[in-house]
Design a protein around this motif. Sequence first.
Motif, PDB file in Angstrom:
ATOM      1  N   GLU A 797       0.811  -1.220   0.000  1.00 54.51           N
ATOM      2  CA  GLU A 797       0.000   0.000   0.000  1.00 54.51           C
ATOM      3  C   GLU A 797       0.847   1.274   0.000  1.00 54.51           C
ATOM      4  N   SER A 800       2.514   3.296  -3.971  1.00 55.66           N
ATOM      5  CA  SER A 800       1.995   4.463  -4.708  1.00 55.66           C
ATOM      6  C   SER A 800       2.685   5.764  -4.296  1.00 55.66           C
ATOM      7  N   ASN A 806       3.808   6.216  -8.892  1.00 55.37           N
ATOM      8  CA  ASN A 806       2.623   6.806  -8.277  1.00 55.37           C
ATOM      9  C   ASN A 806       1.416   6.621  -9.175  1.00 55.37           C
ATOM     10  N   LYS A 807       0.324   7.112  -8.722  1.00 52.95           N
ATOM     11  CA  LYS A 807      -0.943   6.915  -9.442  1.00 52.95           C
ATOM     12  C   LYS A 807      -0.934   7.588 -10.797  1.00 52.95           C
ATOM     13  N   GLN A 808      -0.312   8.800 -10.883  1.00 52.95           N
ATOM     14  CA  GLN A 808      -0.292   9.515 -12.159  1.00 52.95           C
ATOM     15  C   GLN A 808       0.474   8.690 -13.215  1.00 52.95           C
ATOM     16  N   ARG A 811      -1.760   5.811 -14.369  1.00 55.56           N
ATOM     17  CA  ARG A 811      -2.797   6.216 -15.323  1.00 55.56           C
ATOM     18  C   ARG A 811      -2.208   6.498 -16.692  1.00 55.56           C
ATOM     19  N   TYR A 870      -2.722   0.058  -5.039  1.00 52.48           N
ATOM     20  CA  TYR A 870      -3.372   1.368  -5.215  1.00 52.48           C
ATOM     21  C   TYR A 870      -4.809   1.273  -4.725  1.00 52.48           C
ATOM     22  N   SER A 873      -8.007   3.986  -5.306  1.00 48.80           N
ATOM     23  CA  SER A 873      -7.640   4.977  -6.333  1.00 48.80           C
ATOM     24  C   SER A 873      -8.688   5.046  -7.437  1.00 48.80           C
ATOM     25  N   ILE A 875      -8.580   3.371 -10.129  1.00 42.96           N
ATOM     26  CA  ILE A 875      -7.908   3.169 -11.428  1.00 42.96           C
ATOM     27  C   ILE A 875      -8.265   1.778 -11.939  1.00 42.96           C
TER      28      ILE A 875
END
Length: 895
Positions: A797, A800, A806-808, A811, A870, A873, A875
Amino acid sequence: MTAIKHALQRDIFTPNDERLLSIVNVCKAGKKKRNCFLCATVTTERPVQVNVVKVKKSDKGDFYKRQTAWALRDLAVVDAKDAIKESPEFDLHFDKVYKWVASSTVEKNTFISCIWKLNQRYLRKKIDFTNVSSQLLEESVPSGENQSVAGGDEEAVDEYQELNAREEQDIEIMMEGCEYAISNAEAFAEKLSRELQVLDGANIQSIMASEKQVNILMKLLDEALKEVDQIELKLSSYEEMLQSVKEQMDQISESNHLIHLSNTNNVKLLSEIEFLVNHMDLAKGHIKALQEGDLTSSRGIEACTNAADALLQCMNVALRPGHDMLHAVKQQQQRFSDLREQFARRLASHLNSVFVQQGHDQSSTLAQHSVELTLPNHHPFHRDLLRYAKLMEWLKNTDYGKYEGLTKNYMDYLSRLYEREIKDFFEVAKIKMTGTTREGKKFATLPRKESAVKQETESLHGSSGKLTGSTSSLNKLSVQSSGNRRSQSSSLLDMGNMSASDLDVADRTKFDKIFEQVLSELEPLCLAEQDFISKFFKLQQHQSISGTATNEAEEMDGGTLSRSYASGIPQTISSEKDMIRQMMTKIFRCIEPELNNLIALGDKIDSFNSLYMLVKMSHHVWTAQNVDPASFLSTTLGNVLVTVKRNFDKCISNQMKQMDEVKISKKSKVGILPFVAEFEEFAALAESIFKNAERRGDLDKAYIKLIRAVFVSVEKVANESQKTPRDVVMMENFHHIFATLSRLKISCLEAEKKEAKQKYTDHLQSYVIYSLGQPLEKLNHFFEGVEARVAQGIREEEVSYQLAFNKQELRKVIKEYPGKEVKKGLDNLYKKVDKHLCEEENLLQVVWHSMQDEFIRQYKHFEGLIARCYPGSGITMEFTIQDILDYCSSIAQSH
């Protein structure tokens, strides 16, 4: 010693109601110990018991004590050691041997003498006295009154007999008449004395009074003697008279004996004459039959057979001693010998002419069989000759030389006849094998005459019956194909000058039928001839023929009879069964080379024919061995079976060799390898041929060799393949092998079937993983980095919060793989797989479905990582599992 004896009697034996009869001072032999005494005692009470007691002085030395006692009845042997030389040693054998040494020889002898007397008086079982002087052993002790046991020494005790009842009664009467007998013994004695004197006087007077009667008796005796003398004189006269009668009777008896002897001799002479006349007289009809009998008609043959048997009986009659010295008997025997020789010569000449004539008559029937695959029937020939079977037996027993000569001639004539028939028969078989095939693919068959056919076929086997292998002659008889050959020159079926496309099941079935017909024709021919030989030449009993001379072996060409001669009489032939086999070998010497020729031709036409030949030949060998394992037919077919088995092994070896030498084109995809497809064809054909066959084990061994060679060759080709991936080659071919083995259900290849399935599965999975690779490459690299961070110890966990993950960033990577791009990548993958796989095996959909499953597995793996690393999130991938299924389905349908 006397004082010791009295002391022992008083202190030891009297209290026990025993009397001491003899004593000896002894010590044990070989040991230095204190002396002791052996005592011979008897009990005073009846019944008397006799013992030998050992008495020893007490340790204090003031009194004696009883130590051991043995019953005399238990004594078996008394051994005095030496009967001549005096020795104090002696042995007593009770339950064991006791060795003693007496203080003196006199004491020893006295003691042994006492033992002997006690044994004679009281014991039924006699003791064995060895090495004892005869002077010590007196005669049996009488049972009278006042008998001394100890032999007269001063210590002997008198033994009195009891009075019987009458004596006791007489004494009582006498004492009752004299009441003072007890009170006044002297008066009683005087009275008895006076009465005795009175009795003596009476006796003397009685004797004197009888003198007159004695004189009278003597006179009577004298008169009786005179009468006896007179009787003797009369008896002497009578004896003289009887002597003359005896002489006359002896003369009469001698005369009667001579008459009886004459009669007996006459009877015996008549018996001998009748014996010779009955047993050595041959009827005139028999003599005429032997000299002039017709050997062509059945009646004449029967008459000659009866006459020959009668002659043999007359010649073999067991003459009695002395008969052979009679002139008439010698003349008759010579006459019989002349008749036997004359008839044997006439019979042998006639049978030789029959052999020649029958051979020529049989040759005239060959023309009708020249175009048919059948052998002439010799039954009429055998039937006519069997009429002479009994005469052949007679000839065998009387003149073995002529019998063997006929045997040789029969083999010579018949071997030439059978050789012509069998060679023509095999020529027809070869022409039928090579003459025609399927419609549209016929062998080049040139019009020829019978002589041309023979010449052309002889080029195959030559005069010696062996295959020459000439290319030109083989081309004339080989299959000429008008169809297209297979492109692979390494085909398993491309044997000799022919290709697999020119041969099919119909051609092989035709060969199988021809080969079976050949064996089916040969088998009854050989069996019929063997049965005829055993019956005609009387060899069916399998017994040895014996003679009386030294052995001298002689063999004819072709390995026939072994003979032994001494004055024309054979010694010993191993067995008549061997003789039958030798005759059959000589007569049918061409069968084995002709069969080998036919087998070689069949193998040249198509190597797969060896399968048919192995099954058929094995069956016929098995059948022949059940009838007679040592027969000619069984041996010959067994030898040929070895050749067939060798060809079968050679066929398998050639197939394995061609697998090893196979070459694959570098410019085209591999697909199903030729030898894999051809192994399927071989296995299907072999299973149909070897169904319920006796030699199934040979096929199973060949299967093991072939399948291992196929496995090795598939891997070899897969490793060398450049156009087609290795996994595809392995996957498709092992799938084909697995399907073939599953369909044919070959029990000996169960392990190989499982191995093929495993190899197919493994290489399918390997190919799917390798071909699919990473369809979402950037996304796959991203998550590989995520997994690396987790492996380094970062919690899932917290991944990210890493800058690169990371999440960006996630994506951004996901946006590069919209559904349209995924479908395009899958479409290209489908086309790539389609190029690799062959249409023949039809594994495209199987592979595509496996790839679909692998892609979905990767998709689920990515979704799992997103959910864990993630969380919350929101996603997700831009396409779903259902989209993947739709993409794969539409791609498969569009192609």
